[in-house]
Design an enzyme around this catalytic site. Structure first.
Site, PDB file in Angstrom:
ATOM      1  NE  ARG A 110      -4.137  -1.652   2.328  1.00 17.51           N
ATOM      2  CZ  ARG A 110      -4.743  -2.131   3.408  1.00 17.51           C
ATOM      3  NH1 ARG A 110      -4.300  -1.784   4.617  1.00 17.51           N
ATOM      4  NH2 ARG A 110      -5.780  -2.936   3.308  1.00 17.51           N
ATOM      5  CB  CYS A 149     -11.509  -1.392   7.251  1.00 15.63           C
ATOM      6  SG  CYS A 149     -10.668  -2.258   8.594  1.00 15.63           S
ATOM      7  CB  SER A 178     -16.745  -7.972  10.840  1.00 20.89           C
ATOM      8  OG  SER A 178     -16.918  -6.572  10.754  1.00 20.89           O
ATOM      9  CD  GLU A 201      -6.222  -1.967  11.855  1.00 21.30           C
ATOM     10  OE1 GLU A 201      -7.153  -1.180  11.637  1.00 21.30           O
ATOM     11  OE2 GLU A 201      -5.788  -2.760  11.011  1.00 21.30           O
ATOM     12  CG  HIS A 241     -13.974  -0.065  11.637  1.00 26.87           C
ATOM     13  ND1 HIS A 241     -14.431  -1.204  12.247  1.00 26.87           N
ATOM     14  CD2 HIS A 241     -12.850  -0.424  10.943  1.00 26.87           C
ATOM     15  CE1 HIS A 241     -13.621  -2.218  11.943  1.00 26.87           C
ATOM     16  NE2 HIS A 241     -12.672  -1.775  11.148  1.00 26.87           N
ATOM     17  CG  ASN A 321     -15.863  -3.300   9.526  1.00 25.00           C
ATOM     18  OD1 ASN A 321     -16.969  -3.034   9.996  1.00 25.00           O
ATOM     19  ND2 ASN A 321     -15.328  -4.510   9.623  1.00 25.00           N
TER      20      ASN A 321
END
EC number: 1.2.1.11
Length: 343
Positions: A110, A149, A178, A201, A241, A321
């Site tokens: 990414r 997400c 999830s 995260e 989220h 999300n």
């Protein structure tokens, strides 16, 4: 009709991809891949289907293939990847070298300089990085990523505020279970509990946000210079989220200014685009995951609780999300790739 394949089709995001792609008016699912244990079996037998809608009949009988360039038919126009990052890191470059265009939800690459990290409503011009990518890597195919997400929940609202000169953003996330996949968090961990750390995260939000908000000059991408800091928490909600954001801007801004900027954030005329990209609630106790995660059929972003601070605004934002934050984001990127002629 664009023939597409799903990589990692038996997993949680892979199943969401199939749910979105099967009725899609522009895409036809023609190939599914998974692990070697699933290869050679029908999708019905290989996948433990967990989506709330029934498994599509025309997909259920497809034979699952190995996740390998040699196993994928030549007539596939576009691949959607939901592979684990460790697998994606190894397989996705081989697929692109073999000539396939890949819209990937996997976290690997990414932040690579020549890989577009795209939210179509915000930075569709970043797809022009694919010219650089193909020149540097010698690929006939291409690799495009959607963000994490948790990142994709906050960044649309931050982009709206950047009209006033975004300088800092502090984000505290309340992330649904999830997001960790079916086996990510056990019931004994999360029931009657909050987990105040989700590995990796914080870094994803802090780095991906600056790339998404950056400017592409035709040769390279300059990341935004805002200072972004995050604290990520897993909470016992199923989907959606919710994030608390404190943003500071160089220009004076009121809560009303922020609300107007968010409401005016443009959507696109793609099949999966929501009519209203960011829906702003006036009620101080909105958005809420159970009530608002399906705004824009799960592809919108919700915001609310706007109030002024000494140097900016504080607010809450929310996105589904596994739809906006994962499978739906990949599908939207795929639609953009087709619209811009990369597929």
């Amino acid at each position: 009709m664009t023939h597409v394949g799903v990589l990692g089709a038996t997993g949680a995001v892979g199943q969401r991809l199939i749910q979105l792609l099967d009725p899609h008016p522009e895409f036809e699912i023609a190939c599914l891949t998974a692990s070697d244990d699933s290869a050679g079996r029908s999708y019905r037998d290989a996948a433990k289907w967990r989506i709330e809608t029934p498994i599509p009949d025309d997909v259920a009988d497809l034979e699952v293939r190995e996740t390998d360039p040699d196993a994928i038919p030549d007539d596939i126009d576009l691949l959607f990847s939901s592979l684990p990052s460790s697998v994606g890191e190894r397989v996705e470059p081989d697929l692109c070298e073999a000539g396939y265009v890949v819209s990937s939800n996997s976290s690997n690459a990414r932040m690579a300089d020549d890989v577009p990290l795209t939210i179509p409503e915000l930075n569709h011009d970043h797809l022009d990085l694919l010219e650089v990518q193909r020149d540097e890597r010698g690929w006939d195919g291409a690799l495009v990523k959607n963000p994490n997400c948790s990142t994709i929940t906050a960044v649309p609202t931050l982009a709206a505020l950047d009209t006033f000169g975004l300088e800092t953003a502090h984000v505290a996330t309340l992330q649904a279970v999830s997001g960790g996949g079916y086996s990510g968090v056990t019931s004994m961990e999360i029931i009657d509990n909050v987990l105040p750390h989700i590995g990796g995260e914080e870094e994803k939000i802090e780095t991906e946000s600056r790339k998404l908000l950056g400017n592409f000059d035709g040769a390279e991408l300059d990341h935004h210079d805002a200072d972004v800091a995050a604290s990520c928490n897993r909470v016992p909600t199923l989907d959606g989220h919710l994030e608390n954001v404190w943003a500071e801007t160089s220009e004076a801004i009121t809560a009303e200014d922020a609300a107007t900027a968010m409401r005016e954030a443009p959507s696109l005329d793609l099949h999966s685009s929501p009519d209203q990209f960011i829906e702003v609630f006036e009620e101080p106790d909105r958005p809420q995951p159970r009530l608002d995660r399906m705004v824009g059929d799960g592809m919108g972003v919700a915001a609310g609780g706007l109030r002024e601070t000494s140097n900016g605004v504080q607010y809450n934002c929310l996105a589904h999300n596994t739809l906006r934050g994962a499978a739906g984001a990949s599908v939207l990127n795929g639609e953009l790739l087709v619209e811009q002629g990369w597929v």
